[in-house]
Every structure is written in structure tokens, then in C-alpha cells.
Design a protein around this motif. Sequence first.
Motif, short mmCIF file in Angstrom:
data_model
loop_
_atom_site.label_atom_id
_atom_site.label_comp_id
_atom_site.label_asym_id
_atom_site.label_seq_id
_atom_site.Cartn_x
_atom_site.Cartn_y
_atom_site.Cartn_z
N VAL A 79 85.78 43.60 24.14
CA VAL A 79 85.30 43.41 22.76
C VAL A 79 84.04 42.55 22.78
N SER A 80 84.04 41.53 23.62
CA SER A 80 82.86 40.67 23.72
C SER A 80 81.67 41.46 24.23
N ALA A 81 81.89 42.31 25.22
CA ALA A 81 80.81 43.15 25.74
C ALA A 81 80.33 44.13 24.67
N LEU A 82 81.26 44.67 23.91
CA LEU A 82 80.92 45.62 22.85
C LEU A 82 80.05 44.95 21.78
N ALA A 83 80.33 43.67 21.53
CA ALA A 83 79.56 42.96 20.51
C ALA A 83 78.09 42.85 20.88
N GLY A 84 77.79 42.79 22.16
CA GLY A 84 76.40 42.67 22.59
C GLY A 84 75.72 44.00 22.84
N LEU A 85 76.41 45.08 22.59
CA LEU A 85 75.89 46.43 22.85
C LEU A 85 74.66 46.73 22.00
N LYS A 86 73.64 47.28 22.61
CA LYS A 86 72.42 47.72 21.91
C LYS A 86 71.85 46.65 20.98
N ASN A 87 71.67 45.48 21.51
CA ASN A 87 71.09 44.37 20.74
C ASN A 87 71.85 44.06 19.46
N GLY A 88 73.17 44.11 19.53
CA GLY A 88 74.00 43.76 18.37
C GLY A 88 73.96 44.78 17.26
N ILE A 89 73.90 46.04 17.60
CA ILE A 89 73.82 47.11 16.58
C ILE A 89 75.03 47.09 15.65
N LEU A 90 76.16 46.57 16.13
CA LEU A 90 77.35 46.52 15.29
C LEU A 90 77.18 45.53 14.12
N PHE A 91 76.22 44.62 14.26
CA PHE A 91 76.06 43.59 13.24
C PHE A 91 74.91 43.89 12.27
N GLN A 92 74.38 45.08 12.35
CA GLN A 92 73.32 45.48 11.42
C GLN A 92 73.96 46.11 10.19
N VAL A 93 73.99 45.36 9.12
CA VAL A 93 74.68 45.80 7.90
C VAL A 93 73.65 46.20 6.84
N THR A 94 72.81 47.15 7.20
CA THR A 94 71.74 47.57 6.30
C THR A 94 72.13 48.74 5.40
N SER A 95 73.31 49.29 5.63
CA SER A 95 73.77 50.42 4.81
C SER A 95 75.28 50.29 4.60
N PRO A 96 75.83 51.06 3.68
CA PRO A 96 77.29 51.02 3.50
C PRO A 96 78.04 51.40 4.78
N LEU A 97 77.50 52.34 5.54
CA LEU A 97 78.13 52.71 6.80
C LEU A 97 78.06 51.54 7.79
N GLY A 98 76.94 50.83 7.78
CA GLY A 98 76.80 49.66 8.65
C GLY A 98 77.81 48.58 8.29
#
Length: 164
Positions: free
Chosen positions: A40-59
Motif C-alpha cells: 500500500v505504501s508503494a502504491l501511494a507513491g505510484l506515478k508521482n502520487g496520482i492517487l492523490f490528485q482529486v481534480t475530478s469526481p472520479l479522482g
Amino acid sequence: MDETISYLKERFKEEQGRFDHFENKCAKFLTAVSIVIAAVSALAGLKNGILFQVTSPLGVMIFLSFVSAAMCVTCSWGHAFSALRISECPSLPSSRGTAEYLRIVEPEQQKIHIYNCYIDTLEELKKAIDAKSKPLELAYKELVWGAGFFMLLAILTAIRELTV
């Protein structure tokens, strides 16, 4: 009375085996969940933190799925750790006082005392096993919930990748 004591000896061995089984299961589960936490920690750093980009409802949904999965896995780890550490394995009385008592009393009193020792220790052992099984069961359920959130995360991430 001899048959009863023999029966109790066997039950005691079985319960000790169950206790050891739960201890081993807790240790293995804790190891597995620790590996999942590392993933999970590795996943959090995936693609420069793409999981934390909340720019859309899907995000936002992706972020919430990740946070939910991480919380479930963390709680699962805590409950597995709790189950591993709850208590020591109860054992039969082995003090000098017990041995001296058994040495000086009549054979029938010895048997009654041994019978009571087995009964008392078996009751303690069952309580200790139950105390371990509850948090371990909860840890398993939380890990299942976490897996569900990870599945949702994977689906949402795939949708985002396909629509961009």
C-alpha cells in the motif's frame, strides 16, 4: 476417576494445540498484513502520487477508495497484533506447594486435586483462545473489506486510464 483424568489430559493437550494453532495463525496473518501495508505504501507513491490528485469526481472516488483500503488494512494489522499479544498460554499448576500437597494427601484427594487443576486450567485456556479468536476474526474481516476497496480502486483507476 482415572478415566476422567485421562480424558482431561487429552482435552488439555488438544486445547494447547488449538492455542498454538491460533498463535501461529496470528503470526502468519500479521506477516501477511505487514506485506500488504508495504505494498500500500508503494502504491501511494505510484506515478508521482496520482492517487492523490482529486481534480475530478472520479479522482475523489479513487482517493477515497485508497484511503478506505489503507484504513482497513491498518486496522486489520492492529487487530492481528492484538490477537497475537493478548495472553500467555495457561498451564497446569507446577509450584512446589502443589507438589508437596499431592505428596502428603491420600490418593483419592490427589485425584480430586488433579481433576480440579485440569478443569480450572482448561477453562482458562478456552477463555484465552476465545480472546485470541475475536480480534483475529475482526482482522480477517477488515482485510476482506480492504481487498474490496482495493478492487474498487483498481476498477476506478482503470476507468480513469481508459477515459483519459
